[in-house]
Structure formats: C-alpha cells, structure tokens
Design an enzyme around this catalytic site. Sequence first.
Site, PDB file in Angstrom:
ATOM      1  CB  ALA A   9      -0.947  -0.005   1.191  1.00 35.69           C
ATOM      2  CB  SER A  10       4.419   2.030  -0.026  1.00 40.35           C
ATOM      3  OG  SER A  10       4.851   1.298  -1.150  1.00 40.35           O
ATOM      4  NE  ARG A  11       5.013   1.397  -6.972  1.00 39.97           N
ATOM      5  CZ  ARG A  11       6.057   1.110  -7.720  1.00 39.97           C
ATOM      6  NH1 ARG A  11       7.177   1.785  -7.573  1.00 39.97           N
ATOM      7  NH2 ARG A  11       5.989   0.166  -8.641  1.00 39.97           N
ATOM      8  CG  ASP A  54       8.870 -10.428   0.548  1.00 44.14           C
ATOM      9  OD1 ASP A  54       7.815 -10.532  -0.109  1.00 44.14           O
ATOM     10  OD2 ASP A  54       9.965 -10.880   0.146  1.00 44.14           O
ATOM     11  CE1 TYR A 142       0.464  -8.673 -12.708  1.00 42.94           C
ATOM     12  CE2 TYR A 142      -0.947  -8.672 -14.641  1.00 42.94           C
ATOM     13  CZ  TYR A 142      -0.596  -8.140 -13.415  1.00 42.94           C
ATOM     14  OH  TYR A 142      -1.310  -7.083 -12.900  1.00 42.94           O
ATOM     15  CB  ILE A 175      -4.900   1.217 -13.197  1.00 38.92           C
ATOM     16  CG1 ILE A 175      -6.052   0.196 -13.239  1.00 38.92           C
ATOM     17  CG2 ILE A 175      -5.143   2.291 -12.140  1.00 38.92           C
ATOM     18  CD1 ILE A 175      -7.415   0.738 -13.623  1.00 38.92           C
TER      19      ILE A 175
HETATM   20  P1  NAD Z   1       2.534  -0.566  -8.208  1.00 40.88           P
HETATM   21  O1  NAD Z   1       3.745  -1.214  -8.753  1.00 40.88           O
HETATM   22  O2  NAD Z   1       2.457   0.911  -8.139  1.00 40.88           O
HETATM   23  O3  NAD Z   1       2.199  -1.119  -6.743  1.00 40.88           O
HETATM   24  C1  NAD Z   1       2.435  -2.438  -6.346  1.00 40.88           C
HETATM   25  C2  NAD Z   1       2.755  -2.405  -4.874  1.00 40.88           C
HETATM   26  O4  NAD Z   1       2.990  -3.739  -4.412  1.00 40.88           O
HETATM   27  C3  NAD Z   1       4.023  -1.599  -4.596  1.00 40.88           C
HETATM   28  O5  NAD Z   1       3.798  -0.735  -3.501  1.00 40.88           O
HETATM   29  C4  NAD Z   1       5.029  -2.679  -4.233  1.00 40.88           C
HETATM   30  O6  NAD Z   1       6.039  -2.226  -3.357  1.00 40.88           O
HETATM   31  C5  NAD Z   1       4.134  -3.702  -3.586  1.00 40.88           C
HETATM   32  N1  NAD Z   1       4.762  -5.011  -3.501  1.00 40.88           N
HETATM   33  C6  NAD Z   1       5.328  -5.714  -4.523  1.00 40.88           C
HETATM   34  N2  NAD Z   1       5.850  -6.853  -4.034  1.00 40.88           N
HETATM   35  C7  NAD Z   1       5.606  -6.859  -2.704  1.00 40.88           C
HETATM   36  C8  NAD Z   1       5.889  -7.770  -1.662  1.00 40.88           C
HETATM   37  N3  NAD Z   1       6.552  -8.905  -1.902  1.00 40.88           N
HETATM   38  N4  NAD Z   1       5.505  -7.487  -0.400  1.00 40.88           N
HETATM   39  C9  NAD Z   1       4.833  -6.326  -0.140  1.00 40.88           C
HETATM   40  N5  NAD Z   1       4.539  -5.421  -1.084  1.00 40.88           N
HETATM   41  C10 NAD Z   1       4.922  -5.694  -2.353  1.00 40.88           C
HETATM   42  O7  NAD Z   1       1.336  -1.130  -9.074  1.00 40.88           O
HETATM   43  P2  NAD Z   1      -0.245  -0.915  -8.989  1.00 40.88           P
HETATM   44  O8  NAD Z   1      -0.663  -0.596 -10.358  1.00 40.88           O
HETATM   45  O9  NAD Z   1      -0.614  -0.034  -7.867  1.00 40.88           O
HETATM   46  O10 NAD Z   1      -0.695  -2.420  -8.696  1.00 40.88           O
HETATM   47  C11 NAD Z   1      -1.455  -2.819  -7.558  1.00 40.88           C
HETATM   48  C12 NAD Z   1      -2.137  -4.145  -7.879  1.00 40.88           C
HETATM   49  O11 NAD Z   1      -3.039  -3.950  -8.958  1.00 40.88           O
HETATM   50  C13 NAD Z   1      -1.166  -5.232  -8.328  1.00 40.88           C
HETATM   51  O12 NAD Z   1      -1.579  -6.466  -7.795  1.00 40.88           O
HETATM   52  C14 NAD Z   1      -1.334  -5.241  -9.829  1.00 40.88           C
HETATM   53  O13 NAD Z   1      -1.001  -6.477 -10.396  1.00 40.88           O
HETATM   54  C15 NAD Z   1      -2.794  -4.909  -9.961  1.00 40.88           C
HETATM   55  N6  NAD Z   1      -3.173  -4.382 -11.263  1.00 40.88           N
HETATM   56  C16 NAD Z   1      -2.646  -3.225 -11.737  1.00 40.88           C
HETATM   57  C17 NAD Z   1      -3.026  -2.772 -12.990  1.00 40.88           C
HETATM   58  C18 NAD Z   1      -2.480  -1.511 -13.601  1.00 40.88           C
HETATM   59  O14 NAD Z   1      -2.750  -1.260 -14.782  1.00 40.88           O
HETATM   60  N7  NAD Z   1      -1.738  -0.679 -12.861  1.00 40.88           N
HETATM   61  C19 NAD Z   1      -3.948  -3.498 -13.749  1.00 40.88           C
HETATM   62  C20 NAD Z   1      -4.467  -4.664 -13.228  1.00 40.88           C
HETATM   63  C21 NAD Z   1      -4.085  -5.106 -11.980  1.00 40.88           C
END
Ligand code: NAD
Length: 233
Positions: A9-11, A54, A142, A175
């Site tokens: 949830a950091s970003r 993690d 994925y 997104i």
């Molecule tokens: P993002 O990369 O900004 O955020 C992902 C977050 O997960 C980051 O904060 C990262 O540090 C954290 N993370 C990764 N590995 C981790 C671990 N082992 N332990 C704890 N934290 C961990 O991407 P986002 O777009 O915010 O993605 C969030 C979710 O939405 C993901 O599951 C992604 O697959 C899904 N998603 C995103 C999109 C898109 O287009 N952005 C589309 C479909 C699904």
Amino acid sequence: MRNVLITGASRGIGAETARYFAKMGDKVIINYNNSETEAKKLEKEINGIAIKADVSNSAEVKRMFEEVGRVDVLINNAGIAGFYMLDTMSDDEWDRMLSTNLSSAFYCSRGVLPQMISRKSGAIVNISSMWGLTGAACEVAYSTAKAGLIGMTKALAKEVGPSGIRVNCVAPGVIDTDMNSGLDKNTIRELCDETPLCRIGTALDVAKAVYYLADENSFITGHILNVSGGLVI
Ligand code: NAD
C-alpha cells in the site's frame, strides 16, 4: 471503526485505496516491503499504521499477523508485473511472479481467517487483473497468477461464506500507476481508443470498486468486478 489491512500500500492502487478507506472512516494498516519512506509518509497523512513485510514470504506474513491485531478487511493488492517469453523464463522468475502475485494472497488470507472465523465476520478483496480473465501474451506467469486469484476468490468464498466472511475480487484494466510507467504516449492513446469509456483508469476508480466490495452489509461474495472502462467485456 473497521481495521483494514492493505498489502503493497505504499504507492499506486494500494496507496489510493488506503486514502479512500481512511477518508470513509476506516483505520488502515499499510503493508509495505521496501518503500519505507513512502509508507511512513502515508501513515502520517491518513493516520494509519505502517507495517513492513514481504508478503511473498510465508514467515514474514506470519510475523506480520502476530503484530497487527484485529483485521476486519483484508485487501490483497501487492503485485508485480513482468514481461517474459515462457520458453526462456527461469524457475526463479516464475517463482517470484507466482509467490508475489498469488501465494501472497494465500499467506495473508490464511493469516487473517482464524480471527475472522471466530468473529463470524470479515471481508477479503483480491486485486486480480483483466489479464487473469483474458490472458496476455508475454505475461503468462502474471496472467496465471491473476487467474489463480480469481479461482481462489470463488473457492474461498464458498468455503468461508458459512462463517460470515465474504471474498471478492477486482479485475482492473489499464490503470495509471507506476506499474504502467513503461507505456509510451502512443500506446496509451491506442489503449484509450480501444476502451469504450475512452480513457485509462485511475487508482481511485479501483479504490472505489474495492470499497464497494468491502461493504459490511453486502450480499455479494465470490464476485469478480471488472474495472476496465469496458476494455474487457
Ligand atoms: P505498483 O507497482 O504501483 O504497486 C504495487 C505495490 O505492491 C508496490 O507498492 C510494491 O512495493 C508492492 N509489492 C510488490 N511486491 C511486494 C511484496 N513482496 N511485499 C509487499 N509489497 C509488495 O502497481 P499498482 O498498479 O498499484 O498495482 C497494484 C495491484 O493492482 C497489483 O496487484 C497489480 O497487479 C494490480 N493491477 C494493476 C493494474 C495496472 O494497470 N496498474 C492493472 C491490473 C491489476
């Protein structure tokens, strides 16, 4: 006030979801792995609780649940994307994609369920992807992990429904987050053209869908909510 644990949830979507739940009156537990500075900043901003783990690591998740206390809503959001051709993908790459995107949801759901079952209430929302519904070339691992989350959502919803726990899933389309920072302007324009709602999504679009599924009074469980602006129908 509900306690809501959001992984990763950091970003991005996780952080925006944390802000949205906090705005609606919930206490948010912000899980992070490496991004301590961002997590602590968000903790202050929304008066939440940041916790490092993690989530792809079973032992770290166990330790996290020893620390967090009551959790009413779990949002399995942490994830990583990666482009690989399956024929050249290594075991380590495959394991990392599967453990971060899928096993993490198993570890966290297993961690939270005993307390939810004993209270006979709770909600879990998994963040899958449109690729979990349709499959994407060069993203087989994925897509596999995200399809796994959809299967987990449906099966777990049946398993824990009698214990008063609902399990749902959001499948976002494209997104606007750091995960898509590699997409150039032309690709984004093409994606907007292909999308009936003529734009890519925002993290807030996803946050609102997650919030809806986490509603305490809902009769919805085992549902996969497509948040793609119609890109996938
Ligand atoms: P993002 O990369 O900004 O955020 C992902 C977050 O997960 C980051 O904060 C990262 O540090 C954290 N993370 C990764 N590995 C981790 C671990 N082992 N332990 C704890 N934290 C961990 O991407 P986002 O777009 O915010 O993605 C969030 C979710 O939405 C993901 O599951 C992604 O697959 C899904 N998603 C995103 C999109 C898109 O287009 N952005 C589309 C479909 C699904």
